[in-house]
Design an enzyme around this catalytic site. Structure first.
Site, short mmCIF file in Angstrom:
data_model
loop_
_atom_site.label_atom_id
_atom_site.label_comp_id
_atom_site.label_asym_id
_atom_site.label_seq_id
_atom_site.Cartn_x
_atom_site.Cartn_y
_atom_site.Cartn_z
N GLU A 79 -8.83 19.09 -20.20
CA GLU A 79 -8.66 20.25 -21.08
C GLU A 79 -9.23 21.53 -20.46
OE1 GLU A 79 -6.81 20.47 -23.55
OE2 GLU A 79 -6.39 18.35 -23.92
N CYS B 277 10.07 24.36 -28.89
CA CYS B 277 9.87 25.71 -29.45
C CYS B 277 9.23 26.58 -28.38
CB CYS B 277 9.00 25.61 -30.70
SG CYS B 277 8.98 27.11 -31.67
N CYS C 156 16.51 25.93 -30.91
CA CYS C 156 16.67 25.98 -32.38
C CYS C 156 17.90 25.17 -32.83
CB CYS C 156 16.80 27.42 -32.86
SG CYS C 156 15.36 28.42 -32.43
N CYS D 61 16.85 21.64 -33.34
CA CYS D 61 15.46 21.51 -33.78
C CYS D 61 15.40 20.74 -35.10
CB CYS D 61 14.82 22.89 -33.95
SG CYS D 61 13.18 22.81 -34.68
N CYS E 271 12.63 26.47 -40.95
CA CYS E 271 11.91 27.44 -40.12
C CYS E 271 12.16 28.87 -40.62
CB CYS E 271 12.37 27.27 -38.67
SG CYS E 271 11.63 28.48 -37.57
S1 SF4 Z 1 13.95 26.41 -35.34
FE1 SF4 Z 1 11.95 27.30 -35.50
S2 SF4 Z 1 10.54 25.64 -35.01
FE2 SF4 Z 1 12.55 25.02 -34.32
S3 SF4 Z 1 12.62 25.64 -32.18
FE3 SF4 Z 1 13.52 27.29 -33.38
S4 SF4 Z 1 11.81 28.67 -33.75
FE4 SF4 Z 1 10.92 26.74 -33.10
#
Ligand code: SF4
Length: 359
Positions: free
Chosen positions: A41, A196, A203, A206, A212
């Site tokens: 880390e 993300c 997206c 996603c 979101c």
């Molecule tokens: S939908 Fe929202 S959470 Fe999903 S990748 Fe796109 S910005 Fe990120």
């Protein structure tokens, strides 16, 4: 995600399904030894995982336990660290190794509070060790997790503001899977790193697209919001390559200012000096060190530059051949036959050596 604080319960299942599909082999993944987790880390702060892998193995080969790290001379530690930058991290690594080795018999604290009290361990690292090594329910908040949560929850305040950080930590702590905080934290960081992402996030596929808020508000590219960056300060140094036959000299820098305890050629700073005064300043430094008025050319443009976190360092380099009778300051370090391998140096020095002296 209906409101900022109403996080859906199905989040965990979707995150777990997403995490099952990814393949991101990293040597510290699934690690439960607090020493190895802590080491990885600290190395990962400000540095890409791919870069850290070699350093991680080199550190473990040299220091398989925290006692080895505690006993390692600082100069050797800095040499191992060379190239990672942000050298305060290395100094804090050593301080913490000493505390744990000498005062705690090599045993890491097993509470968040105990961990965060150690040098160089902030909220993120304490949460990472607490969850990965001791399965404590502390949510990590690194850059990846901050990006994910700020987009999901549509946070419109700067994320580097203390009150927003608190809000983000609150949301992350609400989300964490208490029964398996390690897996949750790892999945959140992976999700930010792989799905993300800062630019061109995925997206379209996603698992959280329907919830979101950033996507709904068409703000994905603008979140997270950050305050204006601290301006970069320009500083100019003149480095002197004093040479007598096959010997050159380095100095060991103090703890003050940039590059604490690293080695550079003897150097002076000429930032803000008007050009007409620079030459006299250089001349005086050379005289103070050598007792000689040596001819030299100070180029108008610095030869190299290096960007640090908030400073850009410009470097002039002047080579000077010294008569064999010259006496130099006793604390300078003589380097014979170009063997700089034992001394940790900032990148601008390494670049100069590789381009001009070691090739
Ligand atoms: S939908 Fe929202 S959470 Fe999903 S990748 Fe796109 S910005 Fe990120």
């Amino acid at each position: 995600m209906a409101t900022k604080n109403n996080l859906p319960s199905r989040f965990h299942q979707r995150l777990a399904s997403w995490a099952e599909q990814i393949d991101r082999p990293l040597p510290w993944r699934e690690e439960t030894d607090p020493y190895r987790i802590w080491l990885s880390e600290i190395l990962l702060q400000q540095t890409r995982a791919e870069t850290v892998i070699d350093y991680y193995y080199q550190f473990l080969a040299r220091c398989p336990t925290i006692h080895h790290l505690s006993n390692l001379p600082v100069a050797d530690l800095l040499k191992l660290w060379e190239g990672l930058g942000y050298y305060n991290r290395a100094h804090n690594l050593h301080k913490t190794a000493r505390i744990i080795s000498q005062e705690r018999d090599g045993i890491f604290p097993n509470t968040y509070e105990g961990l965060i009290a150690l040098p160089g361990i902030g909220p993120y690292t304490a949460a990472a060790i607490a969850s990965f090594a001791f399965a404590l329910p502390h949510a990590v908040l690194d850059g990846n997790v901050i990006r994910v949560i700020s987009r999901l929850a549509g946070i419109l305040e700067p994320v580097d503001q203390a009150s927003t950080k608190q809000q983000l930590q609150f949301l992350a702590d609400q989300l964490i899977i208490k029964a398996d905080p390690s897996r949750f934290n790892q999945a959140m960081m992976d999700f930010g790193a792989l799905q993300c992402t800062p630019r061109n996030p995925g997206c379209c596929d996603c698992p959280f697209a329907n919830d979101c808020l950033a996507l709904r508000m068409d703000l994905v590219d603008q979140l997270p919001i950050k305050r204006k960056k601290q301006p970069v300060t320009n500083r100019t140094f003149v480095f002197f390559i004093f040479q007598k036959k096959n010997t050159l000299w380095l100095v060991h820098r103090s703890d003050r200012d940039i590059w604490p305890q690293l080695h550079t050629f003897p150097a002076i700073e000429i930032t803000d000096l008007p050009i007409r005064k620079q030459k006299a300043h250089v001349q005086k430094a050379v005289f103070d060190w050598t007792g000689l008025d040596l001819p030299f050319i100070l180029d108008k443009k610095p030869l190299l530059n290096q960007l640090l976190s908030h400073q850009r360092i410009y470097g002039h380099f002047i080579q000077m051949n010294l008569p064999t009778s010259t006496t130099l300051p006793s604390d300078w370090i003589a380097i014979r036959n170009g063997d700089f391998s034992q001394h940790a140096m900032p990148r601008i020095m390494r670049t100069y050596l590789e381009d001009h002296l070691l090739s």
